[in-house]
Scaffold this motif. Structure first.
Motif, mmCIF file in Angstrom:
data_model
loop_
_atom_site.group_PDB
_atom_site.id
_atom_site.type_symbol
_atom_site.label_atom_id
_atom_site.label_comp_id
_atom_site.label_asym_id
_atom_site.label_seq_id
_atom_site.Cartn_x
_atom_site.Cartn_y
_atom_site.Cartn_z
ATOM 1 N N VAL A 278 43.154 -34.423 48.592
ATOM 2 C CA VAL A 278 43.652 -33.856 49.712
ATOM 3 C C VAL A 278 42.247 -33.725 50.737
ATOM 4 C CG1 VAL A 278 44.977 -31.835 50.329
ATOM 5 C CG2 VAL A 278 45.703 -33.553 48.749
ATOM 6 N N LYS A 279 41.421 -32.478 50.051
ATOM 7 C CA LYS A 279 40.393 -31.659 50.723
ATOM 8 C C LYS A 279 39.229 -32.727 50.907
ATOM 9 C CE LYS A 279 42.503 -28.822 52.195
ATOM 10 N NZ LYS A 279 43.960 -28.693 53.464
ATOM 11 N N TYR A 280 39.070 -33.843 49.862
ATOM 12 C CA TYR A 280 37.746 -34.346 49.970
ATOM 13 C C TYR A 280 36.956 -33.977 49.525
ATOM 14 C CZ TYR A 280 41.110 -37.473 52.302
ATOM 15 O OH TYR A 280 42.129 -38.077 52.749
ATOM 16 N N PHE A 281 36.901 -33.171 48.607
ATOM 17 C CA PHE A 281 35.586 -32.212 48.031
ATOM 18 C C PHE A 281 35.594 -33.540 46.960
ATOM 19 C CE2 PHE A 281 36.907 -27.726 48.248
ATOM 20 C CZ PHE A 281 36.728 -27.662 49.868
ATOM 21 N N LYS A 282 33.850 -33.328 46.573
ATOM 22 C CA LYS A 282 33.334 -34.222 45.316
ATOM 23 C C LYS A 282 33.768 -33.925 43.945
ATOM 24 C CE LYS A 282 28.821 -35.551 47.696
ATOM 25 N NZ LYS A 282 27.643 -35.477 47.731
ATOM 26 N N GLU A 283 34.346 -34.319 43.584
ATOM 27 C CA GLU A 283 35.106 -34.946 41.818
ATOM 28 C C GLU A 283 34.131 -34.214 40.842
ATOM 29 O OE1 GLU A 283 38.335 -37.060 39.187
ATOM 30 O OE2 GLU A 283 38.309 -37.742 41.088
ATOM 31 N N GLU A 284 32.774 -35.124 41.043
ATOM 32 C CA GLU A 284 32.034 -34.756 39.854
ATOM 33 C C GLU A 284 32.051 -33.194 40.219
ATOM 34 O OE1 GLU A 284 27.358 -36.022 39.120
ATOM 35 O OE2 GLU A 284 28.652 -37.468 40.491
ATOM 36 N N ARG A 285 31.672 -32.719 41.247
ATOM 37 C CA ARG A 285 31.398 -31.377 41.760
ATOM 38 C C ARG A 285 31.776 -31.007 41.459
ATOM 39 N NH1 ARG A 285 30.130 -27.833 46.952
ATOM 40 N NH2 ARG A 285 29.258 -26.055 45.708
ATOM 41 N N ILE A 286 33.744 -31.042 41.099
ATOM 42 C CA ILE A 286 35.103 -30.197 40.476
ATOM 43 C C ILE A 286 34.791 -30.120 39.150
ATOM 44 C CG2 ILE A 286 37.318 -29.374 40.905
ATOM 45 C CD1 ILE A 286 35.624 -28.923 43.354
ATOM 46 N N ARG A 287 34.644 -30.821 38.876
ATOM 47 C CA ARG A 287 34.952 -31.398 37.287
ATOM 48 C C ARG A 287 33.672 -31.198 36.573
ATOM 49 N NH1 ARG A 287 39.541 -33.624 35.107
ATOM 50 N NH2 ARG A 287 40.504 -35.026 36.883
ATOM 51 N N HIS A 288 32.274 -30.681 37.149
ATOM 52 C CA HIS A 288 31.552 -30.309 36.309
ATOM 53 C C HIS A 288 31.407 -28.315 36.676
ATOM 54 C CE1 HIS A 288 27.507 -29.776 35.305
ATOM 55 N NE2 HIS A 288 27.214 -28.511 36.137
ATOM 56 N N ARG A 289 32.079 -28.540 37.339
ATOM 57 C CA ARG A 289 32.522 -26.712 37.416
ATOM 58 C C ARG A 289 33.276 -26.522 36.231
ATOM 59 N NH1 ARG A 289 32.077 -22.418 36.269
ATOM 60 N NH2 ARG A 289 31.770 -20.653 37.629
ATOM 61 N N MET A 290 34.521 -27.246 36.374
ATOM 62 C CA MET A 290 35.196 -26.978 35.597
ATOM 63 C C MET A 290 34.269 -26.578 34.053
ATOM 64 S SD MET A 290 38.038 -25.835 36.728
ATOM 65 C CE MET A 290 38.993 -25.076 35.180
ATOM 66 N N GLU A 291 33.215 -28.084 33.421
ATOM 67 C CA GLU A 291 33.657 -28.049 32.320
ATOM 68 C C GLU A 291 32.919 -26.661 31.773
ATOM 69 O OE1 GLU A 291 32.276 -28.914 28.316
ATOM 70 O OE2 GLU A 291 34.149 -30.162 30.165
ATOM 71 N N LYS A 292 31.671 -26.363 33.209
ATOM 72 C CA LYS A 292 31.191 -24.772 32.156
ATOM 73 C C LYS A 292 32.049 -24.156 32.727
ATOM 74 C CE LYS A 292 27.398 -21.704 35.161
ATOM 75 N NZ LYS A 292 26.741 -21.847 36.186
ATOM 76 N N PHE A 293 32.730 -23.634 33.325
ATOM 77 C CA PHE A 293 33.422 -22.712 33.065
ATOM 78 C C PHE A 293 33.909 -22.567 31.479
ATOM 79 C CE2 PHE A 293 38.453 -21.279 33.486
ATOM 80 C CZ PHE A 293 37.927 -20.373 33.997
ATOM 81 N N ARG A 294 34.541 -24.007 30.778
ATOM 82 C CA ARG A 294 35.157 -24.161 29.663
ATOM 83 C C ARG A 294 34.339 -23.886 28.737
ATOM 84 N NH1 ARG A 294 37.661 -27.998 32.101
ATOM 85 N NH2 ARG A 294 36.303 -29.855 31.087
ATOM 86 N N GLN A 295 33.093 -24.083 28.774
ATOM 87 C CA GLN A 295 31.725 -23.432 27.546
ATOM 88 C C GLN A 295 31.260 -22.263 27.788
ATOM 89 O OE1 GLN A 295 28.291 -26.464 29.165
ATOM 90 N NE2 GLN A 295 29.694 -28.198 28.071
ATOM 91 N N THR A 296 31.448 -22.243 29.065
ATOM 92 C CA THR A 296 30.828 -19.761 29.236
ATOM 93 C C THR A 296 32.363 -19.747 28.259
ATOM 94 O OG1 THR A 296 30.368 -20.626 31.098
ATOM 95 C CG2 THR A 296 30.660 -18.340 30.571
ATOM 96 N N ARG A 297 33.289 -20.116 28.270
ATOM 97 C CA ARG A 297 34.551 -18.720 27.905
ATOM 98 C C ARG A 297 34.488 -18.792 26.007
ATOM 99 N NH1 ARG A 297 40.516 -20.140 28.891
ATOM 100 N NH2 ARG A 297 39.736 -22.608 28.849
ATOM 101 N N GLU A 298 33.981 -20.846 26.187
ATOM 102 C CA GLU A 298 33.882 -20.781 24.777
ATOM 103 C C GLU A 298 32.835 -19.431 24.397
ATOM 104 O OE1 GLU A 298 34.454 -22.009 20.283
ATOM 105 O OE2 GLU A 298 36.076 -22.093 22.452
ATOM 106 N N SER A 299 31.338 -19.893 24.694
ATOM 107 C CA SER A 299 30.323 -18.755 24.222
ATOM 108 C C SER A 299 30.746 -17.532 24.388
ATOM 109 C CB SER A 299 29.311 -19.657 25.577
ATOM 110 O OG SER A 299 28.196 -18.648 25.106
ATOM 111 N N LYS A 300 31.280 -16.730 25.209
ATOM 112 C CA LYS A 300 31.545 -15.887 24.833
ATOM 113 C C LYS A 300 32.266 -14.974 23.626
ATOM 114 C CE LYS A 300 31.305 -14.291 30.020
ATOM 115 N NZ LYS A 300 30.162 -13.030 30.121
#
Length: 345
Positions: A278-300
């Motif tokens: 809808v807002k035309y952000f780059k999907e790769e960037r959004i997916r990458h940030r969500m993956e980093k979010f999951r990894q950070t949660r798991e690490s913590k």
């Protein structure tokens, strides 16, 4: 505008009311955010980008630090704020300010984004900072994060400034109880001081600086008494001065009950649909940030399990974070979308 030169006055006359902290110091804390301030920060910093981008990244950073954000949106502004809103609209190049509190398209996009990120959203009846302050006083949240100093005269016991995602950022915390103690004034007298300094809701006495304003309040205690002792030739008092109306706005708490707050897991696929399709952000960037979010949660999570096993920490596990709900006996006063959100099981 907030309160003119209040931060300077505190640094000079009540430095003991200020603490310098790191974002990690707020792990496990419930923080109310004045959403309009957050959005204006992003507009000023990156005018060529949508503020939705900054809101998405910063909210995930808060969640990674186990900060429980609560986003508060402005409602209908008080009549007394009209002059300030006109000036802000002119500076921003808008045709006219929003005097009705009706949500703009961008505000509705923000609401949708925050819902998909799984964080609580509250609609204030008036200015958001007034409700943020009430939430602190009621014990619903632990602190308010805002760059506007007027959160303090509204009665927020803890105000946090510069709570952002930058590494090694110096977070500044103001304690209202310590401030009143250091200045040797009451909260009501502090409100009168802020009106003398200059606020959004009325004019100020011309030529009256912070040091002089503080000494006058400390000596005479009220604006009414200050007016009787000030030199009107050097410090002319405004005609039809609405300081009483401004005082009432600061001291009268919003008519709103403490809501029930619930945090849920971010909905990645819906976030991608909104931000990318809808807002035309780059999907790769959004997916990458969500993956980093999951990894950070798991690490913590692993780090805390290790600390718990070693007897070093009793903090809540990261996977329990999204089950947290601050319950209240009163009816919920949040947006309808937030009320309908099921709690994580």
């Amino acid at each position: 505008m907030g309160i003119t030169k209040l931060a300077d006055l505190i640094r000079q006359d009540a430095p003991g009311a200020i603490s310098h902290k790191d974002i990690s110091d707020y792990t496990g804390k419930v923080i109310a955010l004045d959403t309009s301030i957050v959005m204006n920060q992003f507009r000023a910093a990156t005018p060529s980008l949508s503020p939705l981008t900054g809101l998405f990244f910063r909210t995930l950073t808060f969640l990674e630090h186990d900060i429980k954000p609560v986003f508060v949106f402005d409602g209908k502004p008080p009549r007394e704020k009209s002059a300030v809103l006109e000036k802000r609209a002119e500076a921003a190049g808008w045709k006219s300010p929003n005097r009705t509190g009706t949500a703009s398209l961008q505000t509705r996009d923000c609401l949708q984004l925050l819902k998909l990120l799984g964080v609580p959203v509250i609609q204030a009846p008036g200015d958001a900072e007034a409700l943020c302050a009430k939430l602190v006083r009621d014990g619903t949240v632990d602190a308010v994060a805002s760059e506007d100093m007027d959160t303090l005269p509204f009665g927020a016991n803890i105000l946090i400034r510069q709570l952002n995602a930058k590494k090694d950022s110096d977070v500044i915390e103001y304690s209202l109880p310590k401030l009143l103690e250091k200045l040797k004034i009451t909260h009501e007298e502090f409100v009168d001081l802020c009106i003398l300094l200059g606020c959004d809701y009325c004019d100020k006495i011309a030529g009256l600086g912070p040091t002089r304003a503080l000494s006058l309040i400390q000596k005479h205690r009220t604006i009414e008494n200050v007016v009787l002792h000030v030199n009107r030739k050097t410090h002319p008092v405004p005609h039809f001065w609405e300081y009483k109306e401004a005082r009432k706005i600061f001291l009268d708490a919003p008519h709103s009950v403490a809501p029930e707050l619930t945090w849920t897991e971010p909905d990645e696929e819906s976030l991608v649909r909104l931000l990318c399709h809808v807002k035309y952000f780059k999907e790769e960037r959004i997916r990458h940030r969500m993956e980093k979010f999951r990894q950070t949660r798991e690490s913590k999570r692993e780090e805390r399990e290790k600390e718990k096993a070693e007897g070093k920490s009793k903090q809540t596990r990261i996977e329990d974070f999204f089950r947290v709900t601050r319950k209240r006996a009163q009816p919920v006063d949040a947006s309808s979308s937030n009320r309908k959100r099921p709690k994580t099981k």
